[in-house]
Motif scaffolding. Sequence first.
Motif, PDB file in Angstrom:
ATOM      1  N   UNK A 271       0.822  -1.204   0.000  1.00 25.86           N
ATOM      2  CA  UNK A 271       0.000   0.000   0.000  1.00 25.86           C
ATOM      3  C   UNK A 271       0.861   1.260   0.000  1.00 25.86           C
ATOM      4  N   UNK A 272       0.277   2.354  -0.500  1.00 28.36           N
ATOM      5  CA  UNK A 272       0.899   3.670  -0.507  1.00 28.36           C
ATOM      6  C   UNK A 272      -0.164   4.707  -0.174  1.00 28.36           C
ATOM      7  N   UNK A 273       0.229   5.755   0.500  1.00 28.35           N
ATOM      8  CA  UNK A 273      -0.707   6.821   0.786  1.00 28.35           C
ATOM      9  C   UNK A 273      -0.553   7.349   2.197  1.00 28.35           C
ATOM     10  N   UNK A 274      -1.546   8.118   2.611  1.00 27.58           N
ATOM     11  CA  UNK A 274      -1.516   8.744   3.916  1.00 27.58           C
ATOM     12  C   UNK A 274      -2.336   7.986   4.937  1.00 27.58           C
ATOM     13  N   UNK A 275      -2.619   8.667   6.049  1.00 29.98           N
ATOM     14  CA  UNK A 275      -3.386   8.037   7.114  1.00 29.98           C
ATOM     15  C   UNK A 275      -4.842   7.814   6.730  1.00 29.98           C
ATOM     16  N   UNK A 276      -5.363   8.622   5.798  1.00 28.17           N
ATOM     17  CA  UNK A 276      -6.786   8.554   5.461  1.00 28.17           C
ATOM     18  C   UNK A 276      -7.055   7.820   4.143  1.00 28.17           C
ATOM     19  N   UNK A 277      -6.321   8.195   3.094  1.00 28.03           N
ATOM     20  CA  UNK A 277      -6.516   7.580   1.787  1.00 28.03           C
ATOM     21  C   UNK A 277      -5.285   6.766   1.404  1.00 28.03           C
ATOM     22  N   UNK A 278      -5.522   5.556   0.861  1.00 26.42           N
ATOM     23  CA  UNK A 278      -4.429   4.684   0.430  1.00 26.42           C
ATOM     24  C   UNK A 278      -4.777   4.021  -0.894  1.00 26.42           C
ATOM     25  N   UNK A 279      -3.751   3.767  -1.683  1.00 27.33           N
ATOM     26  CA  UNK A 279      -3.825   2.910  -2.851  1.00 27.33           C
ATOM     27  C   UNK A 279      -3.093   1.610  -2.497  1.00 27.33           C
ATOM     28  N   UNK A 280      -3.658   0.478  -2.882  1.00 26.77           N
ATOM     29  CA  UNK A 280      -3.007  -0.782  -2.510  1.00 26.77           C
ATOM     30  C   UNK A 280      -3.087  -1.795  -3.638  1.00 26.77           C
ATOM     31  N   UNK A 281      -2.267  -2.839  -3.504  1.00 29.81           N
ATOM     32  CA  UNK A 281      -2.264  -3.957  -4.454  1.00 29.81           C
ATOM     33  C   UNK A 281      -2.093  -5.237  -3.659  1.00 29.81           C
ATOM     34  N   UNK A 282      -2.995  -6.199  -3.880  1.00 31.54           N
ATOM     35  CA  UNK A 282      -2.912  -7.512  -3.249  1.00 31.54           C
ATOM     36  C   UNK A 282      -2.489  -8.552  -4.278  1.00 31.54           C
ATOM     37  N   UNK A 283      -1.629  -9.487  -3.864  1.00 31.38           N
ATOM     38  CA  UNK A 283      -1.156 -10.519  -4.792  1.00 31.38           C
ATOM     39  C   UNK A 283      -0.758 -11.757  -4.006  1.00 31.38           C
ATOM     40  N   UNK A 284      -1.197 -12.933  -4.513  1.00 32.11           N
ATOM     41  CA  UNK A 284      -0.791 -14.162  -3.853  1.00 32.11           C
ATOM     42  C   UNK A 284      -1.557 -15.376  -4.350  1.00 32.11           C
TER      43      UNK A 284
END
Length: 221
Positions: A112-125
């Motif tokens: 994940x990347x971003x701040x305390x309120x909004x984040x962009x993330x990527x899940x993989x597995x």
Amino acid sequence: MMRYLFLAASLLFLSIGDGLAQNNTFKQELSVGASFGMNFSSISFAPKVNQKMKQGYQGGVTLRWITENHLGLQAELNYAQQGWEEEFEEQPEYQYSRTINYVELPFLTHIYFGGNRFKFFFNLGPKIGYALSESTVSNLNGAEPNRNNMQHDMPIEKKFDWGLCGGPGLELSTGIGHFLLEGRYYYALGDIYGSQKKDPFARSASQTIGVKFTYLFPIWR
């Protein structure tokens, strides 16, 4: 269009900058919650069977552990509908679809990347699953409109399913928990039918595109 792209880019840079500013205050977090969404699936048959994406539903529970800045682990226990729906372009009065109900266990790396309120993330597995049941909707009335029709009378032979999944998402963190919207793609590495020379199909693996909403509540920090 350019205005919306500029706005999205601005939000991304602001959230990343906010996240970098919070590096010194990082704390591990364990969260638990629930998810619900929709699937659109098909089966990669060889020889080919003409299909369109079949709609289904998914839902379950999620456990997420943020282990370090920008990185975590996520495990899920889901109930999901997969299968296939055949397409009869020259004979639209015909219909055939198979729904396969799975219990599944994805084990994911959460980036994940971003701040305390909004984040962009990527899940993989990886993901493993087991077929609990199957059902068919058909109005072929004994006709055989496809070049390949053997699958119509064949129940699933391999109930254990396994493969790889992943996708991007957005997260909003509030005082009452985390709200996530995620897209996910699944590519099965196993088949639902036997794939030896004596078998009708050399390949019969699932592919699924889905979108889901997840709510997570922190239980430990």
